[in-house]
Design a protein around this motif. Structure first.
Motif, PDB file in Angstrom:
ATOM      1  N   HIS A  68       0.760  -0.971   0.070  1.00 48.88           N
ATOM      2  CA  HIS A  68      -0.039  -0.119   0.101  1.00 48.88           C
ATOM      3  C   HIS A  68       0.796   1.198  -0.010  1.00 48.88           C
ATOM      4  O   HIS A  68       2.131   1.336   0.508  1.00 48.88           O
ATOM      5  N   PRO A  69       0.401   2.461  -0.634  1.00 48.70           N
ATOM      6  CA  PRO A  69       1.337   3.321  -0.775  1.00 48.70           C
ATOM      7  C   PRO A  69       1.640   4.123   0.556  1.00 48.70           C
ATOM      8  O   PRO A  69       0.870   3.985   1.852  1.00 48.70           O
ATOM      9  N   ALA A  70       2.865   4.415   0.841  1.00 47.14           N
ATOM     10  CA  ALA A  70       3.514   5.108   2.257  1.00 47.14           C
ATOM     11  C   ALA A  70       4.017   6.411   1.736  1.00 47.14           C
ATOM     12  O   ALA A  70       4.452   6.532   0.918  1.00 47.14           O
ATOM     13  N   GLU A  71       3.701   7.364   2.775  1.00 43.66           N
ATOM     14  CA  GLU A  71       4.089   8.669   2.412  1.00 43.66           C
ATOM     15  C   GLU A  71       5.675   8.956   2.612  1.00 43.66           C
ATOM     16  O   GLU A  71       6.184   9.627   1.996  1.00 43.66           O
ATOM     17  N   LEU A 132      -3.031  -1.057  -5.703  1.00 45.57           N
ATOM     18  CA  LEU A 132      -2.741  -0.367  -6.885  1.00 45.57           C
ATOM     19  C   LEU A 132      -3.561   1.172  -7.092  1.00 45.57           C
ATOM     20  O   LEU A 132      -2.950   2.252  -7.119  1.00 45.57           O
ATOM     21  N   SER A 133      -4.832   0.829  -6.772  1.00 44.12           N
ATOM     22  CA  SER A 133      -5.927   1.889  -6.803  1.00 44.12           C
ATOM     23  C   SER A 133      -5.678   3.022  -5.704  1.00 44.12           C
ATOM     24  O   SER A 133      -6.256   4.230  -6.044  1.00 44.12           O
ATOM     25  N   GLU A 134      -5.023   2.786  -4.758  1.00 40.18           N
ATOM     26  CA  GLU A 134      -4.632   3.582  -3.613  1.00 40.18           C
ATOM     27  C   GLU A 134      -3.662   4.753  -4.050  1.00 40.18           C
ATOM     28  O   GLU A 134      -3.379   5.669  -3.136  1.00 40.18           O
ATOM     29  N   GLN A 139      -4.698   7.374  -8.536  1.00 40.54           N
ATOM     30  CA  GLN A 139      -6.178   7.994  -8.474  1.00 40.54           C
ATOM     31  C   GLN A 139      -6.291   9.411  -9.116  1.00 40.54           C
ATOM     32  O   GLN A 139      -7.316   9.522  -9.799  1.00 40.54           O
ATOM     33  N   ALA A 140      -5.358  10.187  -9.245  1.00 36.98           N
ATOM     34  CA  ALA A 140      -5.224  11.367 -10.322  1.00 36.98           C
ATOM     35  C   ALA A 140      -5.756  11.125 -11.416  1.00 36.98           C
ATOM     36  O   ALA A 140      -6.716  11.768 -12.080  1.00 36.98           O
TER      37      ALA A 140
END
Length: 174
Positions: A68-71, A132-134, A139-140
């Protein structure tokens, strides 16, 4: 190993025999799609899609698993996705799972029933699709409709591929 060395040495001749141009213009080719798949040697995205050099931008991981994406501290997978979406501007991303996946077997070691393995593999594929969609860059592009996401499942034994259809909530033939 010698076979691999021999094949690498003859690659330019084999490519030319199949009409594949390895000239300078191919280095600037922009792939139209990104293909995210398991690193299993039985899954060969270029063969599945009859792609030529420059057609696909590939990301291969154990089980096709995406974090999952991480900042903070972006992963190499995240940077690869961002490069495909923001720099290469791919228009499609395919997340492709497959049958007889060792990563799925490791998650569900107690079941050897084929229908369960297929269901688990397809579920895993959809979980990676959701991860992936996260990604903010994804998303943009989904919002401005310049990117399409696809979930596929490849049956190694049959050589067939199905796609997820959200309207039917099922994997259906391509």
């Amino acid at each position: 190993m010698q076979l691999l060395i021999d094949e690498a040495r003859t690659f330019p001749a084999r490519a030319a025999a199949h009409g594949v141009n390895l000239g300078p213009h191919t280095t600037s080719a922009t792939p139209q799609a990104m293909f995210i798949a398991c690193s299993d040697a039985h899954v060969v995205p270029a063969l599945l899609t009859s792609s030529r050099p420059g057609d696909l931008y590939e990301l291969r991981t154990y089980g096709g698993t995406l974090p999952h994406p991480a900042e903070h501290e972006p992963t190499s997978e995240a940077r690869t996705i961002e490069h495909a979406v923001d720099v290469l501007c791919v228009t499609d991303i395919i997340v492709c799972g497959h049958s007889r996946c060792g990563a799925i077997d490791a998650l569900h070691p107690d079941s050897e029933a084929a229908p369960f393995q297929v269901a688990a593999g397809q579920w895993h594929t959809l979980m990676q699709f959701d991860a992936l969609s996260e990604y903010p860059c994804v998303q943009a592009r989904l919002i401005d409709r310049t990117l399409r996401l696809h979930a596929w499942y490849y049956d190694i034994d049959a050589g067939t591929t199905v796609r997820y259809d959200p309207r039917a909530s099922a994997f259906l033939p391509l």
